[in-house]
Scaffold this motif. Structure first.
Motif, PDB file in Angstrom:
ATOM      1  N   SER A 136     -20.458  -2.113  15.007  1.00 54.14           N
ATOM      2  CA  SER A 136     -19.976  -1.181  13.989  1.00 54.14           C
ATOM      3  C   SER A 136     -18.922  -1.816  13.098  1.00 54.14           C
ATOM      4  N   LEU A 137     -18.819  -1.262  11.890  1.00 54.27           N
ATOM      5  CA  LEU A 137     -17.761  -1.592  10.945  1.00 54.27           C
ATOM      6  C   LEU A 137     -16.987  -0.306  10.702  1.00 54.27           C
ATOM      7  N   ARG A 138     -15.727  -0.273  11.118  1.00 57.32           N
ATOM      8  CA  ARG A 138     -14.930   0.950  11.076  1.00 57.32           C
ATOM      9  C   ARG A 138     -13.820   0.832  10.034  1.00 57.32           C
ATOM     10  N   CYS A 139     -13.890   1.706   9.039  1.00 58.05           N
ATOM     11  CA  CYS A 139     -12.860   1.780   7.994  1.00 58.05           C
ATOM     12  C   CYS A 139     -12.326   3.207   7.988  1.00 58.05           C
ATOM     13  N   ASN A 140     -11.637   3.579   9.033  1.00 59.60           N
ATOM     14  CA  ASN A 140     -11.166   4.952   9.167  1.00 59.60           C
ATOM     15  C   ASN A 140      -9.766   4.986   9.764  1.00 59.60           C
ATOM     16  N   ASP A 141      -9.334   6.166  10.211  1.00 62.76           N
ATOM     17  CA  ASP A 141      -8.004   6.340  10.804  1.00 62.76           C
ATOM     18  C   ASP A 141      -6.898   5.832   9.885  1.00 62.76           C
ATOM     19  N   GLY A 142      -6.942   6.250   8.613  1.00 59.25           N
ATOM     20  CA  GLY A 142      -5.895   5.850   7.679  1.00 59.25           C
ATOM     21  C   GLY A 142      -6.209   4.606   6.881  1.00 59.25           C
ATOM     22  N   PHE A 143      -7.444   4.121   6.923  1.00 59.25           N
ATOM     23  CA  PHE A 143      -7.838   2.973   6.100  1.00 59.25           C
ATOM     24  C   PHE A 143      -7.582   3.267   4.620  1.00 59.25           C
ATOM     25  N   GLY A 158     -25.641  -6.045  -0.207  1.00 57.72           N
ATOM     26  CA  GLY A 158     -26.593  -6.881   0.516  1.00 57.72           C
ATOM     27  C   GLY A 158     -26.264  -7.098   1.981  1.00 57.72           C
ATOM     28  N   SER A 159     -25.256  -6.429   2.511  1.00 60.61           N
ATOM     29  CA  SER A 159     -24.882  -6.626   3.917  1.00 60.61           C
ATOM     30  C   SER A 159     -25.796  -5.836   4.844  1.00 60.61           C
ATOM     31  N   ARG A 160     -25.793  -6.231   6.111  1.00 67.47           N
ATOM     32  CA  ARG A 160     -26.597  -5.552   7.122  1.00 67.47           C
ATOM     33  C   ARG A 160     -25.679  -5.117   8.257  1.00 67.47           C
ATOM     34  N   ILE A 161     -25.695  -3.811   8.532  1.00 71.20           N
ATOM     35  CA  ILE A 161     -24.877  -3.243   9.605  1.00 71.20           C
ATOM     36  C   ILE A 161     -25.831  -2.733  10.673  1.00 71.20           C
ATOM     37  N   ASN A 162     -25.926  -3.444  11.774  1.00 75.17           N
ATOM     38  CA  ASN A 162     -26.842  -3.066  12.853  1.00 75.17           C
ATOM     39  C   ASN A 162     -26.152  -2.114  13.826  1.00 75.17           C
ATOM     40  N   GLY A 163     -25.575  -1.101  13.279  1.00 74.32           N
ATOM     41  CA  GLY A 163     -24.835  -0.109  14.038  1.00 74.32           C
ATOM     42  C   GLY A 163     -24.321   0.931  13.062  1.00 74.32           C
ATOM     43  N   THR A 164     -23.045   1.252  13.144  1.00 73.75           N
ATOM     44  CA  THR A 164     -22.460   2.302  12.315  1.00 73.75           C
ATOM     45  C   THR A 164     -21.465   1.727  11.332  1.00 73.75           C
ATOM     46  N   LEU A 165     -21.620   2.101  10.068  1.00 75.04           N
ATOM     47  CA  LEU A 165     -20.602   1.853   9.054  1.00 75.04           C
ATOM     48  C   LEU A 165     -19.883   3.164   8.827  1.00 75.04           C
ATOM     49  N   SER A 166     -18.615   3.209   9.213  1.00 77.14           N
ATOM     50  CA  SER A 166     -17.835   4.431   9.116  1.00 77.14           C
ATOM     51  C   SER A 166     -16.717   4.236   8.107  1.00 77.14           C
TER      52      SER A 166
END
Length: 492
Positions: free
Chosen positions: A231-238, A248-256
Motif C-alpha cells: 500500500s501507499l498511504r497518504c493519510n492521517d494529516g498528510f 503511470g505508476s502501479r499500486i498492487n494494493g491500496t492507494l489511500s
C-alpha cells in the motif's frame, strides 16, 4: 587522536556506544525536534574527525574476537567530510544526536545498516549505494538535498520524523529508480522541496502518513512509473503544497489519500493518470484545490465521497470494476466535472457499472445525461433543435413514456375542443356520427384508425388545431422511432 576519538577507536571492536554528550530521546510531533541545534558550538571533548570514522568503517582497526564491530556514537560533533566513494563498508554505522559540519558522501558504496537518527547535517549523496540492511535518517534535520538515485536497500528506508530542506531549489529528496525490498517509512516527515521517487520500486509499501511536502507552484511529489507492493498511504494529516504526480505508476494494493493537496497554480494538483491501482481510497480531508486527473487509469475498487469530490475532475478513459461510498445516485454529477468539457467515455463507463450493479434506471439516466451534454457541444442549430425535440418528446428514447404523456394531453385537448366546436361533414348523407375522441385520435396517428379524419372538415381556428395535431402526431412518431432505433441499446 583526541581523547574522544580514542574512546571511539577502543569501543569499535565490540560495537559499544560511545556517549559524548546528552541526547534527547523523547519523541515529539515535530519533525527533527530532537536533532541538536547548537552542535556547531561543541568543543574538542565532543568532536571527532570524519576521517577517523571512515578509517574504522574501512577496516583500519581489527575486530575483536567473539564480537561484532561497529561505529556507534552519540552526541558528537563530526568535523570534515565523511566520504566513502565506491568503498565496501563491512560494519554498521550508528550516529545518534550528532552534528556533522559537512555533507555525507557514500556514492556507489556497499554497506551494512546505516542509522543517522536525530542528527543534523547538510545533505547526503548516496547514489547507487547498496545497503545490506536499512538506511535510517529518522528524526534528523538535513539542510541539503538527500540523493539516493539508483540505491538499493534490503531491509528498509526510514525517514520517519525527518526534516529535509533542499539546497538546490528543486529537490529535497531525489531518489529515482530506488529499490526498497522492505518497508519505506516517511511518517511525520517534513520536506521543503520536491520529493522524486519516479521509477522506484517499494516492495514493502510506502508510508507518507502525517508527512508534509512543500514545493508550491511545482511538483511536491514526482513518482511516475513507480511500483508499490502492498500500500501507499497518504493519510492521517498528510499535506502536499504542490502537485502530487503518480502518472503511470502501479499500486498492487491500496492507494489511500485522505490528507490535503493544494496546488491551484500547476496544471494538475493530483495527477493519477495511466495508473493501475487495485484499490483507490480518495477521501481527502477537504476538496483538493486544483485539477485532479484519473484519465486512462485502471482501478479495481474506488472509494470516495461526494463531500470531497474535486471541483475539476478528469475521468476520460478511466475504467473501474467497483464504486464504493455514498452518493450512488449522484454519480452523474461526478462525471460532469471535466474542466475540458464533454467526454462520452466517463458516461459509458458509469452506465456500464450501474448495469453491473443492478441499477438499470440509473444506467438509463446516465445515458440520457450523456446525450444532453453532447447536445451542448453541437455547432449546428438544427442539430441542437432536433436534440431538444427528442429530449422533450421521448427523452432521447430513454423516457418513452413521455410520448404517451404528450399523446394523452393532445388527445384530451382535441376531444374537448372538437366536442364543443365539431367539424362539418364532407358528405352529410354518407358520414357516420361524429365522435370527437375518434376524430382526434385519427388526427394524431400517421395512419388513421377510425376513418373519421377523411369524412369531416374543421373550420375556423379549429382547422389550425387539426393541422397542429397532425404535425404533432408525426413528430411523436418520428421521435419514438428515432429513440427506439438509435438510442435504446444497453451499454456493452
Amino acid at each position: 587522536m583526541t581523547e574522544a576519538e580514542r574512546k571511539l577507536w577502543n569501543a569499535f571492536p565490540t560495537g559499544e556506544f560511545v556517549d559524548l554528550g546528552p541526547v534527547r530521546e523523547s519523541i515529539g510531533p515535530t519533525a527533527g525536534e530532537n536533532a541538536p541545534k547548537d552542535g556547531d558550538t561543541w568543543g574538542p571533548d565532543r568532536t571527532i574527525r570524519a576521517r577517523v570514522i571512515a578509517s574504522l568503517l574501512l577496516g583500519a582497526h581489527d575486530a575483536g574476537d567473539g564480537s561484532v564491530p561497529a561505529v556507534r556514537l552519540r552526541g558528537a560533533r563530526i568535523t570534515g567530510q565523511l566520504a566513502i566513494l565506491g568503498g565496501t563498508i563491512a560494519h554498521e554505522l550508528v550516529l545518534s544526536g550528532c552534528h556533522l559540519d559537512e555533507p555525507i558522501k557514500l556514492t556507489g558504496s556497499t554497506t551494512r545498516t546505516i542509522r543517522l537518527t536525530d542528527c543534523c547535517f547538510p545533505g547526503l549523496s548516496a547514489g547507487g549505494m547498496r545497503v545490506a540492511g536499512h538506511l535510517s535518517l529518522s528524526g534528523s534535520i538535513i539542510t541539503g538535498t538527500v540523493r539516493l538515485s539508483r540505491a538499493q536497500f534490503e531491509s528498509g528506508l526510514w525517514l520517519g520524523g525527518t526534516k529535509v530542506v533542499g539546497d538546490d531549489g528543486e529537490w529535497s529528496l531525489y531518489a529515482p529508480t530506488v529499490v526498497v525490498d522492505s518497508t519505506t517509512v516517511m511518517r511525520n516527515a517534513d520536506f521543503t522541496g520536491g520529493v522524486a521517487l519516479f521509477g522506484g520500486r517499494f516492495n514493502g509499501g510506502l508510508s507518507l502518513e502525517h508527512a508534509t511536502l512543500r514545493n508550491p507552484g511545482k511538483e511536491a511529489l514526482t513518482a511516475d512509473n513507480m511500483v508499490v507492493e502492498d500500500s501507499l498511504r497518504c493519510n492521517d494529516g498528510f499535506q502536499a503544497v504542490g502537485c502530487v504526480r503518480l502518472r503511470g505508476s502501479r499500486i498492487n494494493g491500496t492507494l489511500s489519500l485522505e490528507g490535503t493537496v493544494r496546488s491551484p497554480d500547476t496544471r494538475y494538483a493530483l495527477h493519477l493518470s495511466h495508473m493501475e491501482i487495485r484499490e483507490l481510497v480518495l477521501k481527502p480531508a477537504e476538496p483538493i484545490d486544483g485539477v485532479v486527473t484519473l484519465a486512462h487509469s485502471r482501478v479495481g475498487t474506488l472509494h470516495d465521497s461526494p463531500d470531497t469530490w474535486p471541483e475539476k475532475l478528469r475521468l476520460n478513459g478511466l475504467t473501474y470494476d467497483r464504486l464504493r461510498g455514498r452518493g450512488v445516485a449522484r454519480r452523474i454529477e461526478w462525471v460532469t466535472r471535466d474542466p475540458e468539457g464533454f467526454r462520452p467515455q466517463p458516461y459509458e463507463q458509469l452506465a456500464a457499472w450501474y448495469l453491473s450493479d443492478g441499477n438499470d434506471a440509473l444506467a438509463r439516466r446516465t445515458q440520457l445525461a450523456k446525450l444532453r451534454a453532447r447536445r451542448q457541444t453541437q455547432s449546428s442549430l438544427g442539430g441542437r433543435l432536433w436534440g431538444r425535440l427528442l429530449d422533450a418528446a421521448v427523452g432521447y428514447g430513454y423516457r418513452p413514456w413521455l410520448a404517451g404523456v404528450w399523446f394523452t394531453l393532445l388527445l384530451a385537448i382535441g376531444t374537448v375542443v372538437f366536442a364543443l366546436d365539431p367539424p362539418r361533414p364532407l358528405k352529410p348523407a354518407e358520414s357516420p356520427d361524429f365522435n370527437s375522441f375518434a376524430y382526434t385520435f385519427d388526427l394524431l396517428l400517421p395512419l388513421p384508425a377510425f376513418g373519421q379524419r377523411e369524412l369531416f372538415d374543421p373550420g375556423g381556428w379549429t382547422q389550425w388545431l387539426a393541422y397542429g395535431l397532425i404535425v404533432s402526431g408525426w413528430i411523436l412518431a418520428t421521435a419514438l422511432i428515432a429513440g427506439a432505433t438509435r438510442i435504446l441499446r444497453r451499454p456493452q
